[in-house]
Design a protein around this motif. Structure first.
Motif, PDB file in Angstrom:
ATOM      1  N   PHE A  11     -61.882 -37.843  25.786  1.00 20.73           N
ATOM      2  CA  PHE A  11     -61.325 -39.061  26.377  1.00 20.73           C
ATOM      3  C   PHE A  11     -62.270 -40.242  26.179  1.00 20.73           C
ATOM      4  CE2 PHE A  11     -60.859 -42.048  29.877  1.00 20.73           C
ATOM      5  CZ  PHE A  11     -59.514 -42.357  29.782  1.00 20.73           C
ATOM      6  N   VAL A  12     -63.568 -40.012  26.364  1.00 24.86           N
ATOM      7  CA  VAL A  12     -64.555 -41.075  26.152  1.00 24.86           C
ATOM      8  C   VAL A  12     -64.506 -41.570  24.709  1.00 24.86           C
ATOM      9  CG1 VAL A  12     -67.034 -41.562  26.043  1.00 24.86           C
ATOM     10  CG2 VAL A  12     -66.093 -40.318  27.996  1.00 24.86           C
ATOM     11  N   PHE A  13     -64.395 -40.648  23.774  1.00 28.45           N
ATOM     12  CA  PHE A  13     -64.329 -41.020  22.359  1.00 28.45           C
ATOM     13  C   PHE A  13     -63.050 -41.803  22.067  1.00 28.45           C
ATOM     14  CE2 PHE A  13     -64.096 -39.464  17.739  1.00 28.45           C
ATOM     15  CZ  PHE A  13     -64.910 -40.499  17.311  1.00 28.45           C
ATOM     16  N   ALA A  14     -61.930 -41.374  22.644  1.00 27.16           N
ATOM     17  CA  ALA A  14     -60.668 -42.084  22.451  1.00 27.16           C
ATOM     18  C   ALA A  14     -60.746 -43.506  23.014  1.00 27.16           C
ATOM     19  CB  ALA A  14     -59.517 -41.316  23.106  1.00 27.16           C
ATOM     20  N   ALA A  15     -61.363 -43.644  24.189  1.00 26.04           N
ATOM     21  CA  ALA A  15     -61.512 -44.973  24.793  1.00 26.04           C
ATOM     22  C   ALA A  15     -62.383 -45.873  23.922  1.00 26.04           C
ATOM     23  CB  ALA A  15     -62.119 -44.840  26.194  1.00 26.04           C
ATOM     24  N   THR A  16     -63.401 -45.298  23.323  1.00 27.43           N
ATOM     25  CA  THR A  16     -64.264 -46.077  22.425  1.00 27.43           C
ATOM     26  C   THR A  16     -63.494 -46.547  21.198  1.00 27.43           C
ATOM     27  OG1 THR A  16     -66.186 -44.789  23.158  1.00 27.43           O
ATOM     28  CG2 THR A  16     -66.405 -46.031  21.102  1.00 27.43           C
TER      29      THR A  16
END
Length: 397
Positions: A363-368
């Protein structure tokens, strides 16, 4: 050479360059492709406005076949006629066709696994689709009624996942749109496109579509020719699929695995390859054709499965431009466009989110990636490259 001819050549060359770049970088499946198209053709190039793009997407979602490819063909036709549609299709489709033929010929013995970079590209799709939804929802669901229609589409397409649910939702949303908004529209249109196609040509295309659908199975039984059977199977698959590229995969499995044309293992290897390459999922047919009959079979399969999409979009565009000017049709389209937003939200959750976001770090990677695309305004190819490299690195965490 006349000035008009020079302009047309320039337009065709521009279409080829842009569509090829999209064909090399558009990962994530049909819904993500619509996001890439929206960013490139509407926001950046301004070849068409938001409403016209939404109308074209609604038409292609309603027609059977690969919706994203039909949208690309339609944009090419608007820009430079039938040849423009062909050039747009070739640019967007050829990279994945060649890649999958190479997979079929060179990688069958090695198989295809869930590599980290593949998972990274799936996360890219989350960012791309979320960005597209926000942009389209702002314009297509501005009031409570249309937001409610979008919610209705989300509920139906998630709880009843059948090939015909999406079409049923679009039809019902059109009826509700006509009832709710027919007093809010006028006969004047804010955007008009002159399609360089005649209605006579459109009728010929539609007649050819239905004619082939009826005659190919007959020819298959009469001739018993190998290539006729291939064309019939792929053409029928391309003609009867509603809901985009993901739906064609189980249909092709039923056509070719039980009949012994390829094994279950070969089919699953091709499925993995199709998820790993950019471009339309319908190019999975190129892999199957190449397994059956080499690169010639791959090209024949590609032609056969995409031919219905061509005939349908060319056969409906001239009539569509007239219909969408009508006050009652415009009211129905307001409902349909709201439902399309809901369908995109549904697809964002399943299969894109459910197959991509498996942990907090995903999720963190997707948000980035979303921030890179939506706020930092980085080009899509850079986001795709970051997704692939990041997905590979995540396997070590």
């Amino acid at each position: 050479m006349t000035t008009k001819s020079k302009i047309k050549i320039i337009n065709l060359w521009e279409i080829l360059i842009i569509s090829t770049r999209l064909g090399l970088t558009s990962f994530g499946g049909p819904v993500a492709h619509l996001g890439y198209f929206h960013e490139e053709y509407v926001r950046r190039r301004k070849w068409m406005d938001e409403q016209s793009y939404a109308d074209l997407v609604a038409l292609c979602q309603f027609l059977p076949g690969p919706a994203s490819s039909q949208v690309g063909i339609g944009i090419g036709v608007m820009r430079a006629g039938v040849i423009g549609g062909v050039v747009s299709f070739i640019g967007f489709t050829l990279p994945s066709v060649l890649a999958l033929i190479v997979f079929a010929i060179a990688l069958q013995s090695f198989g295809v696994s869930e590599a980290g970079w593949i998972n990274g590209l799936k996360i890219v799709a989350v960012a791309v689709v979320a960005h597209a939804i926000l942009g389209m929802a702002k314009n297509l669901t501005p009031d409570v009624q249309r937001k409610t229609l979008a919610l209705f589409a989300v509920v139906c397409t998630l709880l009843w996942q059948t090939p015909f649910t999406q079409v049923s939702v679009i039809i019902l949303a059109g009826i509700l749109g006509y009832i709710l908004f027919r007093q809010q529209t006028s006969d004047a249109s804010s955007s008009t496109f002159r399609f360089p196609l005649s209605k006579r040509f459109a009728v010929v295309c539609l007649s050819l579509f239905f004619g082939l659908l009826v005659t190919l199975p007959i020819l298959r039984e009469i001739t018993s020719l190998h290539w006729v059977a291939m064309v019939d199977s792929f053409y029928r698959s391309g003609s009867l699929v509603f809901g985009g590229g993901h739906v064609v995969l189980p249909l092709l499995e039923r056509e070719f695995v039980p009949t012994g044309w390829l094994t279950e293992e070969q089919f699953l290897a091709g499925y993995g390859a199709a998820q790993a390459v950019p471009g339309p999922l319908f190019t999975f047919a190129a892999y199957i054709g190449a397994v059956i009959n080499g690169w010639q079979g791959g090209l024949l399969a590609t032609f056969a499965i995409f031919l219905p999409a061509f005939l349908l979009i060319l056969g409906t565009l001239p009539f569509w431009n007239v219909l969408r000017q009508n006050r009652h049709m415009k009211a129905a389209l307001m409902g349909v466009n709201a439902a399309v937003v809901g369908i995109l939200i549904s697809a964002l959750y399943h299969p894109i989110w459910t197959s991509s976001i498996r942990s907090p770090i995903d999720f963190v990677f997707a948000a980035t990636l979303f921030t890179m695309l939506a706020y930092w305004k980085l080009p899509p190819w850079m986001v795709v490259l970051t997704g692939a490299v990041g997905g590979f690195l995540l396997t070590f965490i």
